[in-house]
Structures are given as C-alpha cells and as structure tokens.
Motif scaffolding. Sequence first.
Motif, PDB file in Angstrom:
ATOM      1  N   PHE A 137      12.850  -7.215   7.689  1.00 48.74           N
ATOM      2  CA  PHE A 137      12.815  -6.781   6.291  1.00 48.74           C
ATOM      3  C   PHE A 137      11.385  -6.786   5.758  1.00 48.74           C
ATOM      4  CE2 PHE A 137      12.671  -8.271   1.842  1.00 48.74           C
ATOM      5  CZ  PHE A 137      13.199  -7.154   1.207  1.00 48.74           C
ATOM      6  N   TYR A 138      10.640  -7.864   6.032  1.00 48.43           N
ATOM      7  CA  TYR A 138       9.261  -7.944   5.563  1.00 48.43           C
ATOM      8  C   TYR A 138       8.411  -6.823   6.162  1.00 48.43           C
ATOM      9  CZ  TYR A 138      10.358 -12.699   3.939  1.00 48.43           C
ATOM     10  OH  TYR A 138      10.913 -13.784   3.310  1.00 48.43           O
ATOM     11  N   GLY A 139       8.577  -6.591   7.460  1.00 47.50           N
ATOM     12  CA  GLY A 139       7.785  -5.554   8.112  1.00 47.50           C
ATOM     13  C   GLY A 139       8.071  -4.169   7.559  1.00 47.50           C
ATOM     14  N   SER A 140       9.348  -3.851   7.359  1.00 46.28           N
ATOM     15  CA  SER A 140       9.716  -2.539   6.814  1.00 46.28           C
ATOM     16  C   SER A 140       9.225  -2.386   5.379  1.00 46.28           C
ATOM     17  CB  SER A 140      11.235  -2.360   6.871  1.00 46.28           C
ATOM     18  OG  SER A 140      11.684  -2.393   8.201  1.00 46.28           O
ATOM     19  N   LEU A 141       9.308  -3.464   4.607  1.00 44.90           N
ATOM     20  CA  LEU A 141       8.873  -3.415   3.214  1.00 44.90           C
ATOM     21  C   LEU A 141       7.375  -3.147   3.112  1.00 44.90           C
ATOM     22  CD1 LEU A 141       9.589  -3.789   0.204  1.00 44.90           C
ATOM     23  CD2 LEU A 141       9.074  -6.218   0.486  1.00 44.90           C
ATOM     24  N   LEU A 142       6.582  -3.873   3.887  1.00 44.56           N
ATOM     25  CA  LEU A 142       5.137  -3.678   3.848  1.00 44.56           C
ATOM     26  C   LEU A 142       4.754  -2.278   4.325  1.00 44.56           C
ATOM     27  CD1 LEU A 142       3.815  -7.110   5.192  1.00 44.56           C
ATOM     28  CD2 LEU A 142       3.621  -6.221   2.862  1.00 44.56           C
ATOM     29  N   SER A 143       5.431  -1.791   5.341  1.00 48.39           N
ATOM     30  CA  SER A 143       5.089  -0.480   5.895  1.00 48.39           C
ATOM     31  C   SER A 143       5.408   0.646   4.918  1.00 48.39           C
ATOM     32  CB  SER A 143       5.836  -0.271   7.210  1.00 48.39           C
ATOM     33  OG  SER A 143       5.587   1.016   7.734  1.00 48.39           O
ATOM     34  N   THR A 144       6.629   0.657   4.401  1.00 50.52           N
ATOM     35  CA  THR A 144       7.086   1.787   3.579  1.00 50.52           C
ATOM     36  C   THR A 144       6.706   1.682   2.117  1.00 50.52           C
ATOM     37  OG1 THR A 144       9.235   0.706   3.254  1.00 50.52           O
ATOM     38  CG2 THR A 144       9.035   2.215   5.102  1.00 50.52           C
ATOM     39  N   MET A 145       6.432   0.459   1.643  1.00 49.54           N
ATOM     40  CA  MET A 145       6.158   0.281   0.226  1.00 49.54           C
ATOM     41  C   MET A 145       4.672   0.069  -0.072  1.00 49.54           C
ATOM     42  SD  MET A 145       8.040   0.402  -2.480  1.00 49.54           S
ATOM     43  CE  MET A 145       7.077   0.767  -3.938  1.00 49.54           C
ATOM     44  N   VAL A 146       3.907  -0.294   0.949  1.00 48.02           N
ATOM     45  CA  VAL A 146       2.494  -0.609   0.705  1.00 48.02           C
ATOM     46  C   VAL A 146       1.571   0.258   1.561  1.00 48.02           C
ATOM     47  CG1 VAL A 146       0.734  -2.414   0.727  1.00 48.02           C
ATOM     48  CG2 VAL A 146       3.082  -2.989   0.077  1.00 48.02           C
ATOM     49  N   PHE A 147       1.634   0.102   2.872  1.00 48.29           N
ATOM     50  CA  PHE A 147       0.623   0.705   3.735  1.00 48.29           C
ATOM     51  C   PHE A 147       0.701   2.229   3.786  1.00 48.29           C
ATOM     52  CE2 PHE A 147       1.079  -3.552   6.043  1.00 48.29           C
ATOM     53  CZ  PHE A 147       0.082  -4.126   5.266  1.00 48.29           C
ATOM     54  N   LEU A 148       1.874   2.787   4.017  1.00 45.32           N
ATOM     55  CA  LEU A 148       1.992   4.249   4.094  1.00 45.32           C
ATOM     56  C   LEU A 148       1.685   4.933   2.761  1.00 45.32           C
ATOM     57  CD1 LEU A 148       5.065   4.829   6.449  1.00 45.32           C
ATOM     58  CD2 LEU A 148       2.646   5.263   6.924  1.00 45.32           C
ATOM     59  N   PRO A 149       2.181   4.424   1.623  1.00 46.00           N
ATOM     60  CA  PRO A 149       1.809   5.052   0.349  1.00 46.00           C
ATOM     61  C   PRO A 149       0.312   5.008   0.070  1.00 46.00           C
ATOM     62  CG  PRO A 149       3.770   3.716   0.058  1.00 46.00           C
ATOM     63  CD  PRO A 149       3.255   3.416   1.427  1.00 46.00           C
ATOM     64  N   ILE A 150      -0.344   3.893   0.425  1.00 45.29           N
ATOM     65  CA  ILE A 150      -1.792   3.814   0.219  1.00 45.29           C
ATOM     66  C   ILE A 150      -2.503   4.855   1.063  1.00 45.29           C
ATOM     67  CG2 ILE A 150      -3.823   2.387   0.642  1.00 45.29           C
ATOM     68  CD1 ILE A 150      -2.249  -0.025  -0.256  1.00 45.29           C
ATOM     69  N   ALA A 151      -2.109   4.989   2.329  1.00 42.81           N
ATOM     70  CA  ALA A 151      -2.723   5.988   3.199  1.00 42.81           C
ATOM     71  C   ALA A 151      -2.506   7.396   2.653  1.00 42.81           C
ATOM     72  CB  ALA A 151      -2.155   5.871   4.614  1.00 42.81           C
ATOM     73  N   GLY A 152      -1.309   7.666   2.141  1.00 41.53           N
ATOM     74  CA  GLY A 152      -1.015   8.981   1.588  1.00 41.53           C
ATOM     75  C   GLY A 152      -1.829   9.289   0.351  1.00 41.53           C
ATOM     76  N   LYS A 153      -1.983   8.316  -0.541  1.00 40.88           N
ATOM     77  CA  LYS A 153      -2.768   8.553  -1.759  1.00 40.88           C
ATOM     78  C   LYS A 153      -4.246   8.729  -1.432  1.00 40.88           C
ATOM     79  CE  LYS A 153      -1.691   8.843  -5.399  1.00 40.88           C
ATOM     80  NZ  LYS A 153      -1.532   8.006  -6.589  1.00 40.88           N
ATOM     81  N   LEU A 154      -4.757   7.960  -0.480  1.00 40.99           N
ATOM     82  CA  LEU A 154      -6.156   8.124  -0.082  1.00 40.99           C
ATOM     83  C   LEU A 154      -6.395   9.503   0.523  1.00 40.99           C
ATOM     84  CD1 LEU A 154      -6.950   4.622   1.469  1.00 40.99           C
ATOM     85  CD2 LEU A 154      -7.704   5.521  -0.733  1.00 40.99           C
ATOM     86  N   ARG A 155      -5.427  10.000   1.280  1.00 45.15           N
ATOM     87  CA  ARG A 155      -5.565  11.350   1.851  1.00 45.15           C
ATOM     88  C   ARG A 155      -5.593  12.402   0.742  1.00 45.15           C
ATOM     89  NH1 ARG A 155      -2.439  15.658   3.487  1.00 45.15           N
ATOM     90  NH2 ARG A 155      -3.252  16.790   5.301  1.00 45.15           N
ATOM     91  N   ALA A 156      -4.755  12.223  -0.280  1.00 48.51           N
ATOM     92  CA  ALA A 156      -4.750  13.170  -1.396  1.00 48.51           C
ATOM     93  C   ALA A 156      -6.098  13.165  -2.122  1.00 48.51           C
ATOM     94  CB  ALA A 156      -3.620  12.828  -2.366  1.00 48.51           C
ATOM     95  N   ARG A 157      -6.675  11.967  -2.302  1.00 51.85           N
ATOM     96  CA  ARG A 157      -7.988  11.887  -2.945  1.00 51.85           C
ATOM     97  C   ARG A 157      -9.056  12.561  -2.084  1.00 51.85           C
ATOM     98  NH1 ARG A 157      -8.259   7.794  -6.902  1.00 51.85           N
ATOM     99  NH2 ARG A 157      -6.312   7.945  -8.091  1.00 51.85           N
ATOM    100  N   THR A 158      -8.943  12.408  -0.764  1.00 53.35           N
ATOM    101  CA  THR A 158      -9.904  13.041   0.134  1.00 53.35           C
ATOM    102  C   THR A 158      -9.852  14.558   0.011  1.00 53.35           C
ATOM    103  OG1 THR A 158      -9.801  11.222   1.724  1.00 53.35           O
ATOM    104  CG2 THR A 158     -10.584  13.342   2.548  1.00 53.35           C
ATOM    105  N   LEU A 159      -8.650  15.116  -0.023  1.00 57.19           N
ATOM    106  CA  LEU A 159      -8.507  16.564  -0.154  1.00 57.19           C
ATOM    107  C   LEU A 159      -9.130  17.068  -1.448  1.00 57.19           C
ATOM    108  CD1 LEU A 159      -4.835  17.051   1.127  1.00 57.19           C
ATOM    109  CD2 LEU A 159      -6.970  17.539   2.345  1.00 57.19           C
ATOM    110  N   ALA A 160      -8.986  16.297  -2.529  1.00 62.06           N
ATOM    111  CA  ALA A 160      -9.577  16.691  -3.810  1.00 62.06           C
ATOM    112  C   ALA A 160     -11.104  16.664  -3.734  1.00 62.06           C
ATOM    113  CB  ALA A 160      -9.081  15.773  -4.925  1.00 62.06           C
TER     114      ALA A 160
END
Length: 275
Positions: A187-210
């Motif tokens: 549960f902890y591993g899935s929570l950190l992956s889907t709620m923290v790490f992947l969203p951060i990577a996605g938002k940083l990619r969006a900022r990079t494209l801008a």
Amino acid sequence: MDFASLIGIVSGLALIVSAIILGGSADVFVNVPGLMIVAGGTIAATFLTVSFKDVLKAFRAAYIVFSSDKTNAQKMIQTMLELSRISHRHGLVKLGDVKTSSNVLKRACNLLAEAASEQVIRNTLQNEIDSLIMRHHTVQDIFKKMAAYAPAFGMLGTLIGLIQMLSELDNPETIGPSMAVALLTTFYGSLLSTMVFLPIAGKLRARTLAEVANLEIIREGCIGILTNDHYMHVYEQLASYLPEAERKPVRIGGNKSASGGKAAPAGAEAKGKAK
C-alpha cells in the motif's frame, strides 16, 4: 503558487484518508517498519542509481511543482515583436542595449547586435534548448525511477511480512494482524508511486515543454529579426506556437495586427527594453 498541484495532492490524500477512516480504524494503516522499508529503500536505491548531486537537484525541483508557472508564450511573442520594431527603427546594434531577465534572450540579442549569421544564432539557441531538455530529463527520470522502486520495495516488505507470518503459524491468532501488516508495505509503495512520484514527474515534464516553447519562440523570432522580416511576418511565424483560441491581436507602434479585432498592448517597452 500552482493551485492545480496543490488541489491535486490535497484532494487526493484527503479522499484516501477519508476512505480509510470511514472503513474503520486508521491506526491499522500505520506501520513504522513498513515505512522504513519502502521510503528508506526507495531513497537508497535512488542514491545508488544516480549521483548524490542529481538527487538533491531533483528534490529541489519538486518545489517547482507547487510554484506558479512564469512562462507565457503570448508575452514572449509580444516581446519578440517589440524587438523586431526596435531593430527596424534603430538597427540591430540597438538590440545590444535591451534589458531582460532572460539570460537566453539577452544572449540572442547580443548575437543579433553583433550581426552573427543565421546559422550561428540557430545553432546557439538550439544548443540552449537541447541542454535544457537534457537537464530537465535527468530530474524527471529520477522521479520516474523512484516511482518504479517504491512498489518494488513495497512488495519486498510484503514478502518479509509473509515470511514472518508463516514462521508463526503455530499461533493462529496472529495470522490476521500479521497479514494486514504485510500488505501495508505494498500500500505504501503504490501510494508513493501514484500519488507523489509520477505526478511530480508529469508536472515537471509539462513545465519543460512550456520552457522549450518559449526558447523556440526566441529562436524563430531572432531569425525573423535577422532576416529583416516585417514584424507582422514575425508574428505569423510565432503565432503557431499558440493554440488558436489564445492567439491575440497585437499592437506595435500604434499599428494593429492583421489578426483582426481589438489590439492588445505590446509585451515590451519601445525604449529598448524587453520584459
């Protein structure tokens, strides 16, 4: 403050916590050894994979997710149009006096003032774009790696818990609680992956494209200025970086653009300064 990021993480965690509380006692979801395995193991594996300096950069970059996005393609287009007007009135040399907070734009203006060739300007600004993409990719890749490590360590913690549970099969009363503890690490591993790490990577990619779009606007705008294109021709070249609904008419030196409608104010001052 980026309210979309704030709303996303707060609402996501609030919904998960609410579901836990409504389903029963929240105490059963707290397991310190499980957190040590998942969080500690993920961080340790990340340090093993990349350099210490890059990990620190990635953690600092996580702040960008919650900061406001300062890139604005429309304003950058207006700035390039104002630079085009300055070059037509006073010549390319005048662009060397332009004041701007953007180091890339300042370098581009200096190249124009020095009458650099089109190829030199294009190569220089393309190198800036490639370098930015590479730096940002390194940070994004770290969070993607952490998103992969966290569930793996969660499964490892589950296996440890199952082994400990099976070693106590002679005491049936401990099987249920031990199984619950074993599943918590997953549960902890899935929570950190889907709620923290992947969203951060996605938002940083969006900022990079801008940011890349802004640099490409600078590059193409400088090429148009160097070839002495009319500022409206420069605008038509740069407008393609904007969605149709965001393309606003502009006004440089009191003239309306060919876009039609009411003209918007220029994005840079006419006194040799660009924002």
